[in-house]
Design an enzyme around this catalytic site. Sequence first.
Site, short mmCIF file in Angstrom:
data_model
loop_
_atom_site.label_atom_id
_atom_site.label_comp_id
_atom_site.label_asym_id
_atom_site.label_seq_id
_atom_site.Cartn_x
_atom_site.Cartn_y
_atom_site.Cartn_z
N PHE A 1 -19.27 -30.74 28.40
CA PHE A 1 -18.48 -30.32 27.23
C PHE A 1 -18.27 -28.82 27.32
O PHE A 1 -19.22 -28.04 27.35
CB PHE A 1 -19.20 -30.67 25.92
CG PHE A 1 -18.31 -30.48 24.71
CD1 PHE A 1 -17.55 -31.54 24.23
CD2 PHE A 1 -18.21 -29.26 24.09
CE1 PHE A 1 -16.71 -31.37 23.13
CE2 PHE A 1 -17.37 -29.07 22.99
CZ PHE A 1 -16.62 -30.13 22.51
N LYS B 1 -21.43 -19.55 19.82
CA LYS B 1 -22.41 -20.13 18.89
C LYS B 1 -23.42 -19.11 18.36
O LYS B 1 -23.11 -18.33 17.48
CB LYS B 1 -23.11 -21.32 19.55
CG LYS B 1 -22.12 -22.47 19.85
CD LYS B 1 -22.83 -23.77 20.08
CE LYS B 1 -21.93 -24.86 20.62
NZ LYS B 1 -21.44 -25.77 19.63
N ASP C 1 -22.03 -22.06 31.68
CA ASP C 1 -21.61 -22.12 30.29
C ASP C 1 -22.86 -22.19 29.40
O ASP C 1 -23.48 -23.25 29.27
CB ASP C 1 -20.70 -23.34 30.08
CG ASP C 1 -20.16 -23.41 28.66
OD1 ASP C 1 -20.65 -22.66 27.79
OD2 ASP C 1 -19.24 -24.23 28.40
N1 PLP Z 1 -19.19 -24.95 25.84
C1 PLP Z 1 -20.27 -25.64 25.46
C2 PLP Z 1 -21.39 -25.83 26.42
C3 PLP Z 1 -20.36 -26.18 24.17
O1 PLP Z 1 -21.44 -26.88 23.80
C4 PLP Z 1 -19.27 -25.98 23.29
C5 PLP Z 1 -19.30 -26.54 21.94
O2 PLP Z 1 -20.11 -27.37 21.58
C6 PLP Z 1 -18.17 -25.25 23.72
C7 PLP Z 1 -18.15 -24.75 25.01
C8 PLP Z 1 -17.00 -25.01 22.81
O3 PLP Z 1 -17.36 -24.11 21.82
P1 PLP Z 1 -16.46 -23.99 20.49
O4 PLP Z 1 -16.68 -25.24 19.71
O5 PLP Z 1 -16.99 -22.76 19.81
O6 PLP Z 1 -15.05 -23.83 20.94
#
Ligand code: PLP
Length: 420
Positions: free
Chosen positions: A148, A262, A233
Amino acid sequence: MLSAEARTKLREDTYAAYQQYVNGGLAALLKFMGLDVVEDHAQGALVWDVDGNEYLDCLGGYGALSLGHRHPAVVAAVQEQLGRMPMPAKIMLSRPLAEAARMLAEITPGDLQCSFWCNSGAEAVEGALKLARLATGRTRVVAALNAFHGKTMGGLSASGREVFKAPFLPLVPEFSHVPFGDAAALERMVDEQTAAVILEPIQGEAGVIVPPAGYLARARETCDRVGALLIVDEVQTGLGRTGRLFACEWEGVAPDIMTLAKALGGGVLPVGAFIATPKVWEVMLPNPLLHSSTFGGNPLACSAALAAMRAVQEEKLPQRAAELGAYVLGQLQEMAGRHPGTIAEVRGRGLLIGVRFEHEDIAGLVIAGLVQRGILAAYTLNNPTVLRLEPPLVITREQLDRVLIALEEAVAQTAALLGG
Ligand code: PLP
Protein backbone atom coordinates in the site's frame (compact mmCIF):
# COMPACT_ATOMS: atom_id res chain seq x y z
CA MET A 1 -22.82 19.75 27.51
CA LEU A 2 -25.73 20.12 25.09
CA SER A 3 -29.17 18.84 26.09
CA ALA A 4 -30.03 15.24 25.13
CA GLU A 5 -32.39 16.58 22.50
CA ALA A 6 -29.75 18.88 20.99
CA ARG A 7 -27.23 16.03 20.92
CA THR A 8 -29.64 13.73 19.11
CA LYS A 9 -30.32 16.48 16.59
CA LEU A 10 -26.59 17.06 16.10
CA ARG A 11 -26.00 13.35 15.51
CA GLU A 12 -28.90 13.00 13.08
CA ASP A 13 -28.03 16.17 11.21
CA THR A 14 -24.37 15.18 10.87
CA TYR A 15 -25.37 11.75 9.58
CA ALA A 16 -27.79 13.29 7.09
CA ALA A 17 -25.07 15.69 5.87
CA TYR A 18 -22.73 12.73 5.35
CA GLN A 19 -25.44 10.98 3.36
CA GLN A 20 -26.18 13.97 1.21
CA TYR A 21 -22.89 15.83 0.94
CA VAL A 22 -20.03 13.48 1.83
CA ASN A 23 -20.58 9.85 0.87
CA GLY A 24 -23.71 7.88 1.67
CA GLY A 25 -21.72 4.65 1.44
CA LEU A 26 -19.34 5.81 4.14
CA ALA A 27 -22.25 6.91 6.33
CA ALA A 28 -23.81 3.44 5.99
CA LEU A 29 -20.49 1.73 6.74
CA LEU A 30 -19.99 3.75 9.92
CA LYS A 31 -23.56 3.01 11.00
CA PHE A 32 -23.01 -0.70 10.39
CA MET A 33 -19.94 -0.57 12.63
CA GLY A 34 -21.84 1.26 15.38
CA LEU A 35 -19.76 4.37 14.73
CA ASP A 36 -22.44 6.76 13.47
CA VAL A 37 -21.55 8.90 16.46
CA VAL A 38 -20.02 12.36 16.23
CA GLU A 39 -16.47 12.78 17.51
CA ASP A 40 -16.01 15.81 19.73
CA HIS A 41 -12.67 15.99 21.51
CA ALA A 42 -9.65 13.85 22.25
CA GLN A 43 -6.51 13.65 24.37
CA GLY A 44 -3.72 11.09 24.27
CA ALA A 45 -5.24 7.70 23.45
CA LEU A 46 -8.79 8.74 24.34
CA VAL A 47 -11.59 10.15 22.19
CA TRP A 48 -14.99 11.41 23.30
CA ASP A 49 -18.12 11.76 21.19
CA VAL A 50 -20.66 14.58 21.54
CA ASP A 51 -22.73 12.38 23.87
CA GLY A 52 -19.80 12.16 26.28
CA ASN A 53 -19.01 8.51 25.52
CA GLU A 54 -15.32 7.66 25.87
CA TYR A 55 -13.38 5.53 23.38
CA LEU A 56 -9.89 4.10 23.56
CA ASP A 57 -8.21 4.74 20.21
CA CYS A 58 -6.54 1.59 18.91
CA LEU A 59 -6.52 2.68 15.28
CA GLY A 60 -4.52 5.83 15.92
CA GLY A 61 -5.74 7.59 12.77
CA TYR A 62 -4.30 4.79 10.55
CA GLY A 63 -0.99 5.38 12.31
CA ALA A 64 -0.94 9.18 12.19
CA LEU A 65 -1.44 9.48 15.94
CA SER A 66 1.79 7.99 17.25
CA LEU A 67 2.07 10.93 19.64
CA GLY A 68 -1.58 10.60 20.58
CA HIS A 69 -4.26 13.22 20.16
CA ARG A 70 -3.26 16.82 20.94
CA HIS A 71 0.26 16.16 22.13
CA PRO A 72 0.98 19.27 24.27
CA ALA A 73 4.40 20.03 22.74
CA VAL A 74 3.08 19.82 19.18
CA VAL A 75 -0.04 21.84 19.99
CA ALA A 76 2.11 24.53 21.65
CA ALA A 77 4.52 24.70 18.71
CA VAL A 78 1.66 25.01 16.24
CA GLN A 79 -0.09 27.65 18.36
CA GLU A 80 3.10 29.69 18.54
CA GLN A 81 3.57 29.52 14.77
CA LEU A 82 -0.11 30.26 14.19
CA GLY A 83 0.30 33.56 16.01
CA ARG A 84 3.34 34.42 13.91
CA MET A 85 2.89 33.22 10.33
CA PRO A 86 0.97 30.05 9.45
CA MET A 87 1.33 30.20 5.66
CA PRO A 88 4.47 31.15 3.78
CA ALA A 89 4.97 34.02 1.36
CA LYS A 90 6.59 31.26 -0.74
CA ILE A 91 9.41 33.38 -2.09
CA MET A 92 11.39 33.92 1.10
CA LEU A 93 13.36 31.56 3.30
CA SER A 94 11.26 29.75 5.89
CA ARG A 95 12.86 29.06 9.27
CA PRO A 96 10.49 26.20 10.27
CA LEU A 97 11.11 24.43 6.93
CA ALA A 98 14.87 24.78 7.28
CA GLU A 99 14.81 23.45 10.84
CA ALA A 100 12.49 20.55 10.06
CA ALA A 101 14.55 19.53 7.02
CA ARG A 102 17.78 19.68 9.04
CA MET A 103 16.36 17.58 11.84
CA LEU A 104 14.95 15.02 9.40
CA ALA A 105 18.39 14.68 7.83
CA GLU A 106 19.92 14.24 11.28
CA ILE A 107 17.58 11.47 12.41
CA THR A 108 17.23 9.45 9.20
CA PRO A 109 19.73 6.66 8.46
CA GLY A 110 22.66 6.73 6.04
CA ASP A 111 23.32 9.94 4.17
CA LEU A 112 19.70 10.84 3.51
CA GLN A 113 19.90 14.61 3.51
CA CYS A 114 17.73 16.72 1.20
CA SER A 115 13.98 16.64 1.55
CA PHE A 116 10.83 17.87 -0.13
CA TRP A 117 7.86 18.53 2.12
CA CYS A 118 4.27 17.83 1.15
CA ASN A 119 0.92 17.14 2.74
CA SER A 120 0.31 13.38 2.69
CA GLY A 121 1.84 9.96 2.28
CA ALA A 122 0.60 9.53 -1.27
CA GLU A 123 2.20 12.83 -2.28
CA ALA A 124 5.48 11.74 -0.72
CA VAL A 125 5.35 8.52 -2.75
CA GLU A 126 4.54 10.43 -5.96
CA GLY A 127 7.54 12.67 -5.39
CA ALA A 128 9.83 9.75 -4.62
CA LEU A 129 8.79 7.94 -7.81
CA LYS A 130 9.34 11.07 -9.90
CA LEU A 131 12.74 11.63 -8.34
CA ALA A 132 13.76 8.02 -9.02
CA ARG A 133 12.88 8.42 -12.70
CA LEU A 134 14.72 11.70 -12.92
CA ALA A 135 17.84 10.52 -11.13
CA THR A 136 18.20 7.27 -13.08
CA GLY A 137 16.75 8.22 -16.46
CA ARG A 138 14.87 4.90 -16.23
CA THR A 139 11.14 4.26 -15.99
CA ARG A 140 10.58 0.78 -14.52
CA VAL A 141 9.54 0.35 -10.90
CA VAL A 142 9.33 -2.88 -8.96
CA ALA A 143 6.99 -3.07 -5.96
CA ALA A 144 5.52 -5.79 -3.77
CA LEU A 145 2.23 -7.62 -4.06
CA ASN A 146 -0.36 -6.36 -1.56
CA ALA A 147 1.72 -3.25 -0.92
CA PHE A 148 0.00 0.00 0.00
CA HIS A 149 1.56 3.25 -1.15
CA GLY A 150 -1.47 5.56 -1.35
CA LYS A 151 -4.28 6.17 -3.78
CA THR A 152 -2.95 8.75 -6.22
CA MET A 153 -2.12 7.37 -9.69
CA GLY A 154 1.56 6.72 -8.92
CA GLY A 155 0.93 5.42 -5.43
CA LEU A 156 -1.86 3.18 -6.70
CA SER A 157 0.39 1.87 -9.47
CA ALA A 158 2.93 0.85 -6.84
CA SER A 159 0.23 -0.64 -4.61
CA GLY A 160 -0.84 -4.23 -4.91
CA ARG A 161 -4.55 -4.68 -4.27
CA GLU A 162 -6.67 -5.10 -7.39
CA VAL A 163 -9.93 -3.94 -5.85
CA PHE A 164 -8.53 -0.43 -5.46
CA LYS A 165 -6.68 -0.43 -8.80
CA ALA A 166 -8.97 -2.09 -11.34
CA PRO A 167 -11.55 0.73 -11.62
CA PHE A 168 -8.81 3.17 -12.56
CA LEU A 169 -6.88 1.31 -15.23
CA PRO A 170 -4.75 2.12 -17.07
CA LEU A 171 -2.45 3.33 -14.31
CA VAL A 172 1.15 4.49 -14.66
CA PRO A 173 2.97 2.02 -16.94
CA GLU A 174 6.00 -0.12 -16.20
CA PHE A 175 5.24 -1.14 -12.64
CA SER A 176 5.68 -4.80 -11.78
CA HIS A 177 5.00 -6.64 -8.54
CA VAL A 178 6.73 -9.49 -6.77
CA PRO A 179 5.76 -11.42 -3.62
CA PHE A 180 6.76 -9.49 -0.50
CA GLY A 181 9.55 -11.09 1.48
CA ASP A 182 10.85 -13.16 -1.44
CA ALA A 183 14.34 -11.78 -2.10
CA ALA A 184 14.99 -14.19 -4.97
CA ALA A 185 11.83 -13.09 -6.81
CA LEU A 186 12.91 -9.48 -6.40
CA GLU A 187 16.35 -10.28 -7.78
CA ARG A 188 14.81 -11.91 -10.84
CA MET A 189 12.60 -8.91 -11.58
CA VAL A 190 15.11 -6.10 -11.08
CA ASP A 191 17.46 -5.30 -13.96
CA GLU A 192 19.45 -2.50 -15.58
CA GLN A 193 16.21 -0.83 -16.71
CA THR A 194 14.79 -0.60 -13.21
CA ALA A 195 14.62 2.94 -11.85
CA ALA A 196 13.57 1.93 -8.37
CA VAL A 197 12.37 -0.75 -6.03
CA ILE A 198 9.76 0.58 -3.61
CA LEU A 199 9.06 -1.38 -0.43
CA GLU A 200 7.47 -0.93 2.95
CA PRO A 201 9.94 -2.31 5.49
CA ILE A 202 6.97 -3.98 7.19
CA GLN A 203 3.81 -4.11 5.11
CA GLY A 204 1.05 -2.33 7.03
CA GLU A 205 -2.14 -2.39 5.01
CA ALA A 206 -1.38 -5.85 3.59
CA GLY A 207 -2.19 -7.16 7.05
CA VAL A 208 0.97 -6.32 9.01
CA ILE A 209 3.52 -8.55 7.30
CA VAL A 210 7.02 -8.69 8.75
CA PRO A 211 9.41 -9.97 6.05
CA PRO A 212 12.06 -12.60 6.77
CA ALA A 213 15.25 -11.27 8.37
CA GLY A 214 17.69 -10.07 5.74
CA TYR A 215 15.04 -9.25 3.13
CA LEU A 216 15.59 -5.50 3.04
CA ALA A 217 19.36 -5.94 3.06
CA ARG A 218 19.06 -8.29 0.06
CA ALA A 219 16.84 -5.72 -1.67
CA ARG A 220 19.54 -3.11 -1.06
CA GLU A 221 22.17 -5.38 -2.66
CA THR A 222 19.88 -6.16 -5.58
CA CYS A 223 19.39 -2.47 -6.30
CA ASP A 224 23.09 -1.68 -5.97
CA ARG A 225 24.02 -4.43 -8.42
CA VAL A 226 22.07 -2.78 -11.26
CA GLY A 227 22.13 0.88 -10.23
CA ALA A 228 18.46 0.98 -9.25
CA LEU A 229 17.34 3.15 -6.34
CA LEU A 230 15.83 1.72 -3.18
CA ILE A 231 12.79 3.66 -1.98
CA VAL A 232 11.72 2.67 1.51
CA ASP A 233 8.18 3.76 2.28
CA GLU A 234 8.12 4.57 6.00
CA VAL A 235 4.84 6.49 5.83
CA GLN A 236 3.27 4.08 8.30
CA THR A 237 6.30 2.55 10.02
CA GLY A 238 8.36 5.71 10.51
CA LEU A 239 9.01 7.67 13.70
CA GLY A 240 8.97 4.90 16.23
CA ARG A 241 5.95 2.80 15.36
CA THR A 242 7.81 -0.54 15.06
CA GLY A 243 10.19 -0.06 17.98
CA ARG A 244 12.97 1.70 16.07
CA LEU A 245 12.89 5.29 14.85
CA PHE A 246 12.67 3.90 11.29
CA ALA A 247 11.76 0.30 10.53
CA CYS A 248 14.58 -0.07 7.97
CA GLU A 249 16.98 0.30 10.90
CA TRP A 250 15.97 -3.19 12.04
CA GLU A 251 18.01 -4.40 9.06
CA GLY A 252 20.69 -1.71 9.16
CA VAL A 253 19.57 -0.61 5.69
CA ALA A 254 19.72 2.96 4.44
CA PRO A 255 17.60 3.66 1.36
CA ASP A 256 18.32 6.15 -1.43
CA ILE A 257 14.92 7.73 -0.90
CA MET A 258 12.62 7.49 2.11
CA THR A 259 8.98 8.57 2.27
CA LEU A 260 7.30 9.76 5.44
CA ALA A 261 3.94 11.18 6.52
CA LYS A 262 1.36 10.17 9.14
CA ALA A 263 3.24 10.52 12.49
CA LEU A 264 5.44 13.25 11.01
CA GLY A 265 2.61 15.73 11.62
CA GLY A 266 2.61 14.87 15.32
CA GLY A 267 -1.09 14.01 15.17
CA VAL A 268 -1.91 17.69 14.80
CA LEU A 269 -1.38 18.58 11.14
CA PRO A 270 -1.07 16.70 7.83
CA VAL A 271 2.59 16.54 6.86
CA GLY A 272 4.50 14.37 4.38
CA ALA A 273 8.05 14.38 3.09
CA PHE A 274 10.48 12.46 0.93
CA ILE A 275 14.16 12.60 1.66
CA ALA A 276 17.07 11.46 -0.52
CA THR A 277 20.84 11.33 -0.62
CA PRO A 278 22.68 14.33 -2.08
CA LYS A 279 23.79 12.13 -4.97
CA VAL A 280 20.20 11.34 -5.94
CA TRP A 281 19.03 14.89 -5.22
CA GLU A 282 21.54 16.46 -7.59
CA VAL A 283 19.05 16.26 -10.47
CA MET A 284 16.65 18.54 -8.58
CA LEU A 285 19.13 21.41 -8.48
CA PRO A 286 19.05 22.81 -12.05
CA ASN A 287 15.30 23.45 -11.84
CA PRO A 288 14.24 23.62 -8.18
CA LEU A 289 10.61 24.14 -9.21
CA LEU A 290 10.43 20.95 -11.26
CA HIS A 291 8.48 19.47 -8.37
CA SER A 292 6.48 21.88 -6.20
CA SER A 293 3.49 22.21 -3.90
CA THR A 294 1.63 25.33 -2.78
CA PHE A 295 0.99 24.08 0.73
CA GLY A 296 3.91 21.68 1.06
CA GLY A 297 6.46 22.70 3.69
CA ASN A 298 4.29 25.48 5.10
CA PRO A 299 5.50 26.94 8.42
CA LEU A 300 2.56 25.60 10.42
CA ALA A 301 3.10 22.03 9.18
CA CYS A 302 6.86 22.24 9.68
CA SER A 303 6.49 23.55 13.23
CA ALA A 304 4.33 20.50 13.96
CA ALA A 305 6.86 18.14 12.35
CA LEU A 306 9.76 19.64 14.22
CA ALA A 307 7.97 19.35 17.56
CA ALA A 308 6.89 15.80 16.67
CA MET A 309 10.42 14.65 15.77
CA ARG A 310 11.73 16.14 19.02
CA ALA A 311 8.99 14.61 21.17
CA VAL A 312 9.38 11.13 19.64
CA GLN A 313 13.03 11.17 20.64
CA GLU A 314 12.73 12.95 24.00
CA GLU A 315 9.98 10.63 25.15
CA LYS A 316 11.84 7.57 23.81
CA LEU A 317 8.73 6.46 21.97
CA PRO A 318 10.49 3.86 19.79
CA GLN A 319 11.66 2.09 22.95
CA ARG A 320 8.19 2.40 24.46
CA ALA A 321 6.66 0.90 21.29
CA ALA A 322 9.13 -1.99 21.43
CA GLU A 323 8.39 -2.77 25.08
CA LEU A 324 4.61 -2.36 24.96
CA GLY A 325 4.49 -4.13 21.60
CA ALA A 326 6.38 -7.16 22.91
CA TYR A 327 3.99 -7.33 25.87
CA VAL A 328 0.86 -7.10 23.70
CA LEU A 329 2.17 -9.57 21.14
CA GLY A 330 2.92 -12.10 23.88
CA GLN A 331 -0.56 -11.67 25.38
CA LEU A 332 -2.18 -11.99 21.97
CA GLN A 333 -0.26 -15.13 21.14
CA GLU A 334 -1.57 -16.72 24.33
CA MET A 335 -5.06 -15.51 23.42
CA ALA A 336 -4.74 -17.08 19.97
CA GLY A 337 -3.93 -20.39 21.67
CA ARG A 338 -7.20 -20.11 23.61
CA HIS A 339 -9.24 -19.46 20.46
CA PRO A 340 -8.13 -21.85 17.73
CA GLY A 341 -10.41 -21.76 14.69
CA THR A 342 -11.15 -18.07 15.33
CA ILE A 343 -7.77 -16.33 15.61
CA ALA A 344 -5.52 -17.68 12.86
CA GLU A 345 -2.34 -15.74 13.58
CA VAL A 346 -0.90 -12.81 15.49
CA ARG A 347 2.03 -10.87 14.08
CA GLY A 348 3.76 -7.51 14.05
CA ARG A 349 6.56 -5.47 15.52
CA GLY A 350 6.41 -2.70 18.08
CA LEU A 351 2.92 -1.23 18.19
CA LEU A 352 2.06 -2.23 14.63
CA ILE A 353 0.23 -5.47 15.32
CA GLY A 354 -2.12 -7.54 13.19
CA VAL A 355 -4.55 -10.16 14.42
CA ARG A 356 -5.56 -12.38 11.51
CA PHE A 357 -8.88 -14.15 11.82
CA GLU A 358 -9.91 -17.28 9.96
CA HIS A 359 -12.46 -15.33 7.94
CA GLU A 360 -13.23 -11.71 7.14
CA ASP A 361 -16.71 -11.99 8.69
CA ILE A 362 -15.12 -12.95 12.00
CA ALA A 363 -12.82 -9.91 11.77
CA GLY A 364 -15.82 -7.65 11.06
CA LEU A 365 -17.79 -8.98 14.02
CA VAL A 366 -14.81 -8.76 16.38
CA ILE A 367 -14.20 -5.15 15.34
CA ALA A 368 -17.89 -4.37 15.94
CA GLY A 369 -17.56 -6.08 19.34
CA LEU A 370 -14.59 -3.89 20.19
CA VAL A 371 -16.50 -0.77 19.22
CA GLN A 372 -19.40 -1.87 21.47
CA ARG A 373 -16.84 -2.01 24.27
CA GLY A 374 -15.52 1.48 23.57
CA ILE A 375 -12.43 0.51 21.57
CA LEU A 376 -11.82 2.14 18.18
CA ALA A 377 -10.38 -0.43 15.77
CA ALA A 378 -10.41 -1.35 12.09
CA TYR A 379 -9.01 -3.85 9.62
CA THR A 380 -6.05 -3.35 7.31
CA LEU A 381 -7.02 -1.77 3.99
CA ASN A 382 -5.57 -4.51 1.76
CA ASN A 383 -6.58 -7.43 3.96
CA PRO A 384 -9.99 -7.41 5.68
CA THR A 385 -9.22 -10.62 7.66
CA VAL A 386 -6.73 -8.68 9.77
CA LEU A 387 -7.59 -6.46 12.74
CA ARG A 388 -4.88 -3.83 13.15
CA LEU A 389 -3.84 -2.72 16.60
CA GLU A 390 -2.07 0.54 16.02
CA PRO A 391 -2.64 2.71 19.09
CA PRO A 392 -0.83 5.94 19.93
CA LEU A 393 2.64 5.08 21.24
CA VAL A 394 1.81 7.10 24.36
CA ILE A 395 -0.89 4.59 25.34
CA THR A 396 -0.43 3.15 28.83
CA ARG A 397 -0.07 -0.50 29.75
CA GLU A 398 -3.33 -0.29 31.74
CA GLN A 399 -5.12 1.00 28.66
CA LEU A 400 -3.64 -1.83 26.59
CA ASP A 401 -4.88 -4.32 29.20
CA ARG A 402 -8.37 -2.88 28.71
CA VAL A 403 -8.00 -3.50 24.97
CA LEU A 404 -6.87 -7.08 25.53
CA ILE A 405 -9.80 -7.83 27.84
CA ALA A 406 -12.28 -6.28 25.39
CA LEU A 407 -10.71 -8.18 22.49
CA GLU A 408 -10.97 -11.52 24.22
CA GLU A 409 -14.61 -10.84 25.09
CA ALA A 410 -15.36 -9.82 21.49
CA VAL A 411 -13.59 -12.91 20.12
CA ALA A 412 -15.50 -15.23 22.47
CA GLN A 413 -18.80 -13.50 21.65
CA THR A 414 -18.13 -13.84 17.91
CA ALA A 415 -17.10 -17.48 18.17
CA ALA A 416 -20.28 -18.24 20.15
CA LEU A 417 -22.42 -16.37 17.62
CA LEU A 418 -20.94 -18.13 14.60
CA GLY A 419 -20.74 -21.50 16.32
CA GLY A 420 -24.34 -21.38 17.52
N1 PLP B 1 2.43 4.56 2.11
C1 PLP B 1 2.12 3.75 3.12
C2 PLP B 1 3.08 2.69 3.54
C3 PLP B 1 0.88 3.87 3.78
O1 PLP B 1 0.56 3.03 4.78
C4 PLP B 1 -0.01 4.88 3.35
C5 PLP B 1 -1.31 5.03 3.99
O2 PLP B 1 -1.79 4.21 4.73
C6 PLP B 1 0.37 5.71 2.31
C7 PLP B 1 1.60 5.54 1.70
C8 PLP B 1 -0.54 6.80 1.82
O3 PLP B 1 -0.61 7.81 2.77
P1 PLP B 1 -1.80 8.89 2.71
O4 PLP B 1 -3.05 8.16 3.12
O5 PLP B 1 -1.38 9.94 3.70
O6 PLP B 1 -1.86 9.39 1.32
